[in-house]
Write a protein that holds these residues in place. Structure first.
Motif, mmCIF file in Angstrom:
data_model
loop_
_atom_site.group_PDB
_atom_site.id
_atom_site.type_symbol
_atom_site.label_atom_id
_atom_site.label_comp_id
_atom_site.label_asym_id
_atom_site.label_seq_id
_atom_site.Cartn_x
_atom_site.Cartn_y
_atom_site.Cartn_z
ATOM 1 N N VAL A 215 0.816 -1.264 0.003
ATOM 2 C CA VAL A 215 0.032 0.024 0.059
ATOM 3 C C VAL A 215 0.716 1.247 0.050
ATOM 4 N N TYR A 216 2.036 1.240 0.305
ATOM 5 C CA TYR A 216 2.775 2.306 0.399
ATOM 6 C C TYR A 216 3.034 2.992 -1.014
ATOM 7 N N SER A 217 3.030 2.390 -2.053
ATOM 8 C CA SER A 217 3.047 3.064 -3.431
ATOM 9 C C SER A 217 1.683 3.443 -3.820
ATOM 10 N N LEU A 218 0.645 2.586 -3.361
ATOM 11 C CA LEU A 218 -0.741 2.984 -3.740
ATOM 12 C C LEU A 218 -1.048 4.320 -3.083
ATOM 13 N N HIS A 219 -0.365 4.759 -2.068
ATOM 14 C CA HIS A 219 -0.809 6.076 -1.424
ATOM 15 C C HIS A 219 -0.454 7.129 -2.078
ATOM 16 N N THR A 240 -10.812 1.551 -8.972
ATOM 17 C CA THR A 240 -10.437 1.337 -10.301
ATOM 18 C C THR A 240 -8.879 1.310 -10.519
ATOM 19 N N GLU A 241 -8.437 2.533 -9.648
ATOM 20 C CA GLU A 241 -7.087 3.016 -9.837
ATOM 21 C C GLU A 241 -6.396 1.885 -8.957
ATOM 22 N N ILE A 242 -6.777 1.470 -7.862
ATOM 23 C CA ILE A 242 -5.975 0.495 -6.937
ATOM 24 C C ILE A 242 -6.147 -0.739 -7.717
ATOM 25 N N SER A 243 -7.285 -1.379 -8.125
ATOM 26 C CA SER A 243 -7.354 -2.632 -8.604
ATOM 27 C C SER A 243 -6.124 -2.536 -9.810
ATOM 28 N N GLN A 244 -6.188 -1.837 -10.682
ATOM 29 C CA GLN A 244 -5.297 -1.734 -11.681
ATOM 30 C C GLN A 244 -3.874 -1.953 -11.496
ATOM 31 N N LYS A 253 4.798 -9.928 -9.450
ATOM 32 C CA LYS A 253 5.341 -10.557 -8.334
ATOM 33 C C LYS A 253 6.200 -9.484 -7.690
ATOM 34 N N THR A 254 6.130 -8.236 -8.114
ATOM 35 C CA THR A 254 7.107 -7.234 -7.349
ATOM 36 C C THR A 254 6.425 -6.137 -7.664
ATOM 37 N N VAL A 255 6.649 -5.216 -6.485
ATOM 38 C CA VAL A 255 5.978 -3.664 -6.537
ATOM 39 C C VAL A 255 6.742 -2.697 -7.468
ATOM 40 N N LEU A 256 7.736 -3.186 -7.875
ATOM 41 C CA LEU A 256 8.625 -2.427 -8.959
ATOM 42 C C LEU A 256 7.904 -2.327 -10.289
ATOM 43 N N ALA A 257 7.062 -3.303 -10.423
ATOM 44 C CA ALA A 257 6.338 -3.064 -11.835
ATOM 45 C C ALA A 257 5.534 -1.981 -11.958
ATOM 46 N N SER A 258 4.641 -1.532 -10.883
ATOM 47 C CA SER A 258 4.221 -0.203 -10.928
ATOM 48 C C SER A 258 4.919 0.874 -10.868
ATOM 49 N N LEU A 259 6.005 0.807 -10.091
ATOM 50 C CA LEU A 259 6.864 2.062 -9.674
ATOM 51 C C LEU A 259 7.573 2.320 -11.001
ATOM 52 N N LEU A 260 7.865 1.314 -11.763
ATOM 53 C CA LEU A 260 8.880 1.686 -13.012
ATOM 54 C C LEU A 260 7.972 1.771 -14.295
ATOM 55 N N SER A 261 6.865 1.359 -13.895
ATOM 56 C CA SER A 261 5.788 1.477 -15.295
ATOM 57 C C SER A 261 5.625 2.866 -15.777
ATOM 58 N N THR A 262 5.461 3.060 -17.162
ATOM 59 C CA THR A 262 5.297 4.354 -17.704
ATOM 60 C C THR A 262 3.630 4.601 -17.793
ATOM 61 N N ASP A 263 2.899 3.743 -17.514
ATOM 62 C CA ASP A 263 1.276 3.600 -17.390
ATOM 63 C C ASP A 263 0.873 4.003 -16.009
ATOM 64 N N VAL A 264 1.805 4.136 -14.816
ATOM 65 C CA VAL A 264 1.584 4.662 -13.554
ATOM 66 C C VAL A 264 2.246 5.869 -13.095
ATOM 67 N N SER A 265 1.561 6.879 -12.858
ATOM 68 C CA SER A 265 2.063 7.957 -12.425
ATOM 69 C C SER A 265 1.788 8.061 -10.786
#
Length: 286
Positions: A215-219, A240-244, A253-265
């Motif tokens: 939840v840290y990055s989701l916040h 919707t945002e949290i589910s995606q 299997k890693t939080v880095l997927a969203s942290l490094l994704s260009t689709d997630v700000s």
């Protein structure tokens, strides 16, 4: 069960004053479409003293209390006075009419041994959702470790480097993020070894890791609007945002997927995200 739907609460108090009790207020949240404003109003209240007249605690049992209208400062106000006005002189009909007034039914129970151990780690006076109890207990233990065990000077009020301690209080005010944390923690417990579960220090560290990974990055998502209780549009946007983002992290299997994704700000980084202030906004100031 989601945090919003959980009907169990814990009440912790260290006072023995005979005039304290539990005040229940039944509220209804509504939205005025013309003004696009969310408001709430009281549908009634009831009060349960937690001590008997002789000073002993009340019994743990089911309670059936009449709901009163008006405010707790007013006595003898009915929720629906029209029911009493319609009552006739017939004793049986009057009794039936009286029973139509709303009542609140609930159960008072003793905490389990595990719950009692967790409650003993919390502040002396606190009311909260029972489903939050394990998480709040770990937070208090980790806070105590950071402030009392891991510091050279226990009297110091300098900032502590800990994104977990900084962020957790804000997460507790967002039920949807707490649901993500509870789900992630339940999944971690399923794969934890029995010997690990008996190691209190190990479990505290695992909980901290689960928090940062779930939840840290989701916040800090840029597209996540502030939580507003009762606002269905905001809740749906957040869901919707949290589910995606959660699905993206689980698939990789890693939080880095969203942290490094260009689709997630994410919101711009601020050093205050890492600096826990003993005298911060969630402390009790006197």
């Amino acid at each position: 069960m989601s945090s919003i739907d959980c009907g169990e609460v814990f009440i912790r108090t260290n006072t023995s004053e005979g005039n304290i009790g539990i005040l229940f207020e039944l509220d209804l949240v509504y939205k005025r479409t013309s003004a696009d404003k969310i408001s709430e109003f009281s549908c009634g209240w009831t009060h349960l003293p937690i001590f008997n007249e002789d000073g002993t605690p009340i019994a743990n049992k089911n309670y059936d209390l009449a709901v009163s209208g008006g405010t707790p400062y007013e006595k003898g106000v009915e929720v629906d006075p029209s029911i009493s006005r319609r009552a006739s002189s017939n004793p049986l009909r009057s009794l039936m009419s009286k029973n139509k007034q709303p009542r609140l039914v609930f159960k008072l129970a003793v905490p389990t041994k595990e719950q009692k151990d967790q409650l003993d780690t919390l502040p002396d006076i606190l009311v909260g959702s029972l489903c939050y109890l394990p998480s709040m207990s770990y937070y208090r233990q980790l806070t105590a470790d950071a402030m009392l065990r891991d510091r050279l000077n226990m009297q110091s009020t300098e900032l502590i480097h800990s994104p977990f301690l900084v962020t957790f209080p804000a997460i507790t005010e967002q039920p949807d993020l707490m649901d993500v944390l509870r789900s992630a923690w339940a999944e971690r417990l399923k794969v934890s070894k029995r010997a690990d579960k008996r190691d209190a220090e190990h479990m505290k560290e695992i909980f901290r890791q689960v928090f940062l990974e779930s939840v840290y990055s989701l916040h800090h998502l840029a597209g996540l609007p502030p939580y507003k209780f009762g606002d269905s549009e905001v809740e749906q946007t957040r869901l919707t945002e949290i589910s995606q983002v959660t699905k993206l992290n689980k698939s990789s299997k890693t939080v880095l997927a969203s942290l490094l994704s260009t689709d997630v700000s994410h919101k711009p980084f601020d050093v205050s995200e890492l600096s826990f202030d003993v005298l911060g906004p969630f402390c009790i100031s006197k």
